[in-house]
Design a protein around this motif. Structure first.
Motif, PDB file in Angstrom:
ATOM      1  N   LEU A   1       0.823  -1.210   0.000  1.00 58.83           N
ATOM      2  CA  LEU A   1       0.000   0.000   0.000  1.00 58.83           C
ATOM      3  C   LEU A   1       0.859   1.263   0.000  1.00 58.83           C
ATOM      4  CD1 LEU A   1      -2.897  -1.080   2.385  1.00 58.83           C
ATOM      5  CD2 LEU A   1      -2.956  -0.806  -0.103  1.00 58.83           C
ATOM      6  N   VAL A   2       1.937   1.246   0.781  1.00 56.70           N
ATOM      7  CA  VAL A   2       2.815   2.417   0.821  1.00 56.70           C
ATOM      8  C   VAL A   2       3.419   2.656  -0.572  1.00 56.70           C
ATOM      9  CG1 VAL A   2       4.992   3.309   1.764  1.00 56.70           C
ATOM     10  CG2 VAL A   2       3.326   2.252   3.280  1.00 56.70           C
ATOM     11  N   CYS A   3       3.898   1.592  -1.203  1.00 50.03           N
ATOM     12  CA  CYS A   3       4.500   1.762  -2.535  1.00 50.03           C
ATOM     13  C   CYS A   3       3.462   2.220  -3.561  1.00 50.03           C
ATOM     14  CB  CYS A   3       5.176   0.470  -2.992  1.00 50.03           C
ATOM     15  SG  CYS A   3       6.689   0.135  -2.080  1.00 50.03           S
ATOM     16  N   LEU A   4       2.239   1.733  -3.427  1.00 51.41           N
ATOM     17  CA  LEU A   4       1.196   2.188  -4.351  1.00 51.41           C
ATOM     18  C   LEU A   4       0.920   3.672  -4.165  1.00 51.41           C
ATOM     19  CD1 LEU A   4      -1.448  -0.705  -4.390  1.00 51.41           C
ATOM     20  CD2 LEU A   4      -0.055   0.138  -6.299  1.00 51.41           C
ATOM     21  N   ALA A   5       0.841   4.094  -2.909  1.00 51.38           N
ATOM     22  CA  ALA A   5       0.593   5.517  -2.638  1.00 51.38           C
ATOM     23  C   ALA A   5       1.736   6.357  -3.199  1.00 51.38           C
ATOM     24  CB  ALA A   5       0.441   5.751  -1.140  1.00 51.38           C
ATOM     25  N   ILE A   6       2.964   5.875  -3.044  1.00 51.04           N
ATOM     26  CA  ILE A   6       4.109   6.613  -3.588  1.00 51.04           C
ATOM     27  C   ILE A   6       4.001   6.660  -5.111  1.00 51.04           C
ATOM     28  CG2 ILE A   6       6.616   6.590  -3.907  1.00 51.04           C
ATOM     29  CD1 ILE A   6       6.821   5.384  -1.078  1.00 51.04           C
ATOM     30  N   MET A   7       3.561   5.552  -5.698  1.00 48.35           N
ATOM     31  CA  MET A   7       3.449   5.516  -7.164  1.00 48.35           C
ATOM     32  C   MET A   7       2.509   6.606  -7.666  1.00 48.35           C
ATOM     33  SD  MET A   7       4.614   4.127  -9.839  1.00 48.35           S
ATOM     34  CE  MET A   7       4.221   4.947 -11.375  1.00 48.35           C
ATOM     35  N   VAL A   8       1.449   6.869  -6.903  1.00 46.11           N
ATOM     36  CA  VAL A   8       0.488   7.883  -7.343  1.00 46.11           C
ATOM     37  C   VAL A   8       1.162   9.258  -7.408  1.00 46.11           C
ATOM     38  CG1 VAL A   8      -1.653   9.081  -6.751  1.00 46.11           C
ATOM     39  CG2 VAL A   8      -1.477   6.600  -6.453  1.00 46.11           C
ATOM     40  N   GLU A   9       1.842   9.649  -6.336  1.00 48.20           N
ATOM     41  CA  GLU A   9       2.483  10.976  -6.351  1.00 48.20           C
ATOM     42  C   GLU A   9       3.656  10.994  -7.332  1.00 48.20           C
ATOM     43  OE1 GLU A   9       4.413  12.065  -2.691  1.00 48.20           O
ATOM     44  OE2 GLU A   9       5.262  10.073  -2.430  1.00 48.20           O
ATOM     45  N   ALA A  10       4.375   9.857  -7.421  1.00 51.88           N
ATOM     46  CA  ALA A  10       5.529   9.819  -8.316  1.00 51.88           C
ATOM     47  C   ALA A  10       5.089   9.912  -9.780  1.00 51.88           C
ATOM     48  CB  ALA A  10       6.337   8.542  -8.088  1.00 51.88           C
ATOM     49  N   ALA A  11       3.910   9.371 -10.085  1.00 53.25           N
ATOM     50  CA  ALA A  11       3.429   9.425 -11.466  1.00 53.25           C
ATOM     51  C   ALA A  11       3.309  10.887 -11.910  1.00 53.25           C
ATOM     52  CB  ALA A  11       2.091   8.715 -11.587  1.00 53.25           C
ATOM     53  N   VAL A  12       2.881  11.743 -10.991  1.00 54.12           N
ATOM     54  CA  VAL A  12       2.737  13.158 -11.330  1.00 54.12           C
ATOM     55  C   VAL A  12       4.104  13.758 -11.675  1.00 54.12           C
ATOM     56  CG1 VAL A  12       1.993  15.406 -10.463  1.00 54.12           C
ATOM     57  CG2 VAL A  12       0.753  13.335  -9.800  1.00 54.12           C
ATOM     58  N   VAL A  13       5.091  13.464 -10.824  1.00 52.60           N
ATOM     59  CA  VAL A  13       6.437  13.988 -11.064  1.00 52.60           C
ATOM     60  C   VAL A  13       7.021  13.409 -12.365  1.00 52.60           C
ATOM     61  CG1 VAL A  13       8.786  14.136 -10.117  1.00 52.60           C
ATOM     62  CG2 VAL A  13       6.825  14.309  -8.602  1.00 52.60           C
ATOM     63  N   ALA A  14       6.728  12.130 -12.609  1.00 54.30           N
ATOM     64  CA  ALA A  14       7.249  11.478 -13.817  1.00 54.30           C
ATOM     65  C   ALA A  14       6.647  12.101 -15.068  1.00 54.30           C
ATOM     66  CB  ALA A  14       6.953   9.978 -13.772  1.00 54.30           C
ATOM     67  N   VAL A  15       5.342  12.325 -15.041  1.00 55.60           N
ATOM     68  CA  VAL A  15       4.661  12.891 -16.209  1.00 55.60           C
ATOM     69  C   VAL A  15       5.158  14.310 -16.479  1.00 55.60           C
ATOM     70  CG1 VAL A  15       2.414  13.729 -17.005  1.00 55.60           C
ATOM     71  CG2 VAL A  15       2.626  11.440 -16.030  1.00 55.60           C
ATOM     72  N   ASP A  16       5.401  15.037 -15.407  1.00 54.85           N
ATOM     73  CA  ASP A  16       5.859  16.427 -15.546  1.00 54.85           C
ATOM     74  C   ASP A  16       7.256  16.490 -16.182  1.00 54.85           C
ATOM     75  OD1 ASP A  16       5.790  19.271 -15.040  1.00 54.85           O
ATOM     76  OD2 ASP A  16       7.177  18.903 -13.390  1.00 54.85           O
ATOM     77  N   GLY A  17       8.054  15.436 -16.029  1.00 54.00           N
ATOM     78  CA  GLY A  17       9.356  15.361 -16.680  1.00 54.00           C
ATOM     79  C   GLY A  17      10.252  16.569 -16.449  1.00 54.00           C
ATOM     80  N   LEU A  18      10.526  16.892 -15.203  1.00 53.65           N
ATOM     81  CA  LEU A  18      11.373  18.035 -14.833  1.00 53.65           C
ATOM     82  C   LEU A  18      10.888  19.334 -15.473  1.00 53.65           C
ATOM     83  CD1 LEU A  18      14.977  16.521 -15.194  1.00 53.65           C
ATOM     84  CD2 LEU A  18      13.601  16.716 -13.141  1.00 53.65           C
ATOM     85  N   GLY A  19       9.580  19.449 -15.627  1.00 49.60           N
ATOM     86  CA  GLY A  19       9.040  20.703 -16.155  1.00 49.60           C
ATOM     87  C   GLY A  19       8.885  20.734 -17.672  1.00 49.60           C
ATOM     88  N   THR A  20       9.311  19.674 -18.371  1.00 56.94           N
ATOM     89  CA  THR A  20       9.037  19.668 -19.817  1.00 56.94           C
ATOM     90  C   THR A  20       7.520  19.578 -20.033  1.00 56.94           C
ATOM     91  OG1 THR A  20       9.616  17.341 -19.680  1.00 56.94           O
ATOM     92  CG2 THR A  20      11.152  18.757 -20.848  1.00 56.94           C
ATOM     93  N   ASN A  21       6.855  18.896 -19.119  1.00 58.18           N
ATOM     94  CA  ASN A  21       5.394  18.912 -19.028  1.00 58.18           C
ATOM     95  C   ASN A  21       4.664  18.877 -20.364  1.00 58.18           C
ATOM     96  OD1 ASN A  21       2.879  19.022 -17.888  1.00 58.18           O
ATOM     97  ND2 ASN A  21       3.199  20.980 -16.816  1.00 58.18           N
ATOM     98  N   VAL A  22       4.921  17.877 -21.173  1.00 58.12           N
ATOM     99  CA  VAL A  22       4.270  17.822 -22.495  1.00 58.12           C
ATOM    100  C   VAL A  22       2.758  17.649 -22.399  1.00 58.12           C
ATOM    101  CG1 VAL A  22       6.168  17.084 -23.972  1.00 58.12           C
ATOM    102  CG2 VAL A  22       4.935  15.376 -22.637  1.00 58.12           C
ATOM    103  N   LEU A  23       2.277  17.133 -21.269  1.00 61.37           N
ATOM    104  CA  LEU A  23       0.822  16.946 -21.142  1.00 61.37           C
ATOM    105  C   LEU A  23       0.152  18.163 -20.488  1.00 61.37           C
ATOM    106  CD1 LEU A  23       0.564  13.188 -20.066  1.00 61.37           C
ATOM    107  CD2 LEU A  23       0.497  14.177 -22.355  1.00 61.37           C
ATOM    108  N   HIS A  24       0.949  19.175 -20.209  1.00 62.70           N
ATOM    109  CA  HIS A  24       0.430  20.416 -19.600  1.00 62.70           C
ATOM    110  C   HIS A  24      -0.368  20.171 -18.340  1.00 62.70           C
ATOM    111  CE1 HIS A  24       1.828  22.455 -23.129  1.00 62.70           C
ATOM    112  NE2 HIS A  24       1.177  21.583 -23.876  1.00 62.70           N
TER     113      HIS A  24
END
Ligand code: PHE
Length: 511
Positions: free
Chosen positions: A361-384
């Motif tokens: 459960l802890v790793c799943l919860a981390i995955m949720v927040e990490a997905a946001v950081v991953a998608v943002d790609g250090l601010g390249t943020n192609v998905l806006h």
């Protein structure tokens, strides 16, 4: 009860795990550059002084708090303090938030390992530059999410094995392997033509400005704040890690010696990492090399390996594996802080927590927040996607220019120095250093530690931490037009005074 909770199999196992937590991305991409930029040897001396008087004493205090109470972070604060119980929450919140980007960066390491493996296998195929590769990775959110998940699956598998069966086992193999890989990279790096320039950048005071690496030297205040922030992050302090790891430590183990070994080993590895990365980067690029953060690892060094010819990818695989091991051994300590909290909570209710389920459960919860950081790609943020405070405020300093920096600001920038400041005032002024010293003396008769620790925890640490907190606020929130350092130092001063009054009037103090 002790046995149900688990414990380290051996002292060396504990040490390797604690060193594993300390040695991480901070050592590899933070320390060497900060040292070069902030005055070489001068910085090193300031760093060492802070490590001895602040880092070492907080390390002992955290290990002692954990071992004395036999509980993870929140439990330890609750058991000890009347007024600072809630600080425990800060030290569980911060590791959880750090994991949001640590796992994304871990995912990048896996991607670069795969990249170099493929370069090795398909030598001769056309390869892109580091900058192109990094760009295409960041603008591919799906790939980044998948590799972040892979990194978290690795953490899940280790943490579910428990303290001795998972964390200790991994570090027993991982840490020696990391050391060997580091030595291999150092030898390659130092034998590149032009490597000596890199050494000068790192060690010679003033050289960074002289040779054009940076435009002007930072002031002493900023150097101290940089050294302090780096030292904290690097030693995994004020994140609940050492309290948690200490809570699994046997009463006969010497806390003073263990703390000293952790601090020394972490500093040595940081210096070694510098020898591994900076000379190679400078030999290949000269003073214009990007020498810190993600760009150092994923742009500059990738180019370095590609410039080495046929053997390059092999060094690439070794290097990214090394960084990956360092990232995993830190990440599992962060995960364990949260896991231990839930395990202890179950125990307090009289049940035996199901470790497998909690870790999942802890790793799943981390995955949720990490997905946001991953998608943002250090601010390249192609998905806006939405970034906190960016629409309303625009980009203010480095606190909200991308998701990673925002999460970093919350955890490393604010929660960590604040937590350490409050903890030292709690131990120094509310509980009295005797609370820690009693625990220390269960396994050591050293007398000098009494005065040293009391003085550090009552005076040196609170003042240094107020200063570091102020410096972090300045670093994260200043813009080209507005410096926030004065505000930061003001906040630091107010926090010290308020916390001191709170501690001084605490009911626990009367006893
Ligand atoms: N010390 C680790 C590093 O240098 C990061 C970390 C911070 C790990 C806090 C655990 C707790 O990268």
């Amino acid at each position: 009860m002790e046995n149900e909770r688990g414990s380290w199999g051996s002292n060396i196992g504990f040490l390797l795990a604690a060193i594993g937590s300390a040695v991480g991305l901070g050592n590899i991409w933070g320390f060497p550059y900060k040292m070069g930029k902030s005055g070489g040897f001068t910085f090193l001396i300031i760093y060492l002084l802070l490590a001895v008087f602040v880092g070492f004493s907080i390390m002992i205090a955290e290990l002692a708090m954990g071992r004395r109470t036999g509980k993870g972070t929140i439990g330890a604060y609750h058991a000890l303090s009347a007024r600072f119980k809630w600080v425990g929450w800060l030290a569980v919140f911060a590791p959880f938030v750090i994991m949001s980007f640590y796992s994304v960066l871990g995912g990048y390491c896996i991607e670069y390992m795969a990249l170099n493996l493929s370069n090795l296998a398909f030598a001769g195929a056309e390869v892109k530059t580091g900058a192109d590769l990094f760009g295409s990775m960041l603008t591919n959110p799906f790939g980044c999410v998948v590799f972040t998940l892979l990194f978290l699956i690795i953490c899940y598998l280790i943490n579910r094995g428990g303290i001795s069966g998972g964390i200790e086992k991994f570090n027993n193999v991982g840490m020696p392997a990391l050391f060997v890989m580091l030595v291999i990279i150092i030898v390659r790096s130092l034998t590149l033509p032009g490597a000596v320039e890199g050494l000068k950048f790192m060690f010679v005071p003033g050289y960074a400005v002289e040779a054009g690496f940076i435009e002007s030297a930072p002031g002493i205040g900023s150097v101290m704040a940089t050294a302090g922030g780096q030292m904290f992050f690097s030693l995994s302090l004020a994140m609940g890690v050492m309290i948690t790891y200490g809570s699994y430590l046997d009463k006969k183990e010497n806390l003073i010696k263990n703390s000293a070994v952790i601090v020394v080993a972490d500093t040595i590895v940081a210096l070694m990492a510098g020898l591994a990365v900076i000379p190679a980067a400078v030999a290949t690029y000269g003073p214009s090399a990007a020498l810190s953060g993600p760009k150092l690892l994923f742009v500059t060094l990738q180019d370095v390996f590609q410039a080495m010819g046929t053997v390059g990818p092999l060094f690439g695989v070794i290097f990214y594996l090394l960084v990956l091991v360092a990232a995993i051994s830190s990440a599992i300590s962060l995960v364990e802080v949260v896991v231990t909290f839930f395990m202890d909570r179950a125990a307090a209710k009289g049940t035996q927590g199901n470790r497998h389920r909690i870790v999942l459960l802890v790793c799943l919860a981390i995955m949720v927040e990490a997905a946001v950081v991953a998608v943002d790609g250090l601010g390249t943020n192609v998905l806006h996607i939405w970034v906190p405070f960016q629409n309303s405020l625009g980009v203010v300093g480095s606190f909200n220019d991308c998701w990673l920096d925002f999460m970093d600001c919350l955890s490393e920038g604010l929660a960590m120095p604040l937590g350490a400041l409050l903890m030292s005032i709690m131990v120094g002024w509310e509980l009295g250093s005797k609370t820690v010293l009693d625990e220390v003396h269960k396994s050591s008769a050293a007398k000098w530690i009494d005065g040293f620790l009391t003085f550090c925890l009552m005076v040196v640490v609170p003042l240094a931490m107020a200063f570091i907190l102020g410096g972090q606020i300045g670093d994260y929130f200043s813009t080209a037009e507005h410096s926030m350092y004065a505000v930061g130092y003001g906040i630091g001063a107010v926090v010290v005074v308020v916390a001191w009054i709170v501690a001084f009037t605490s009911p626990k103090r009367k006893k």
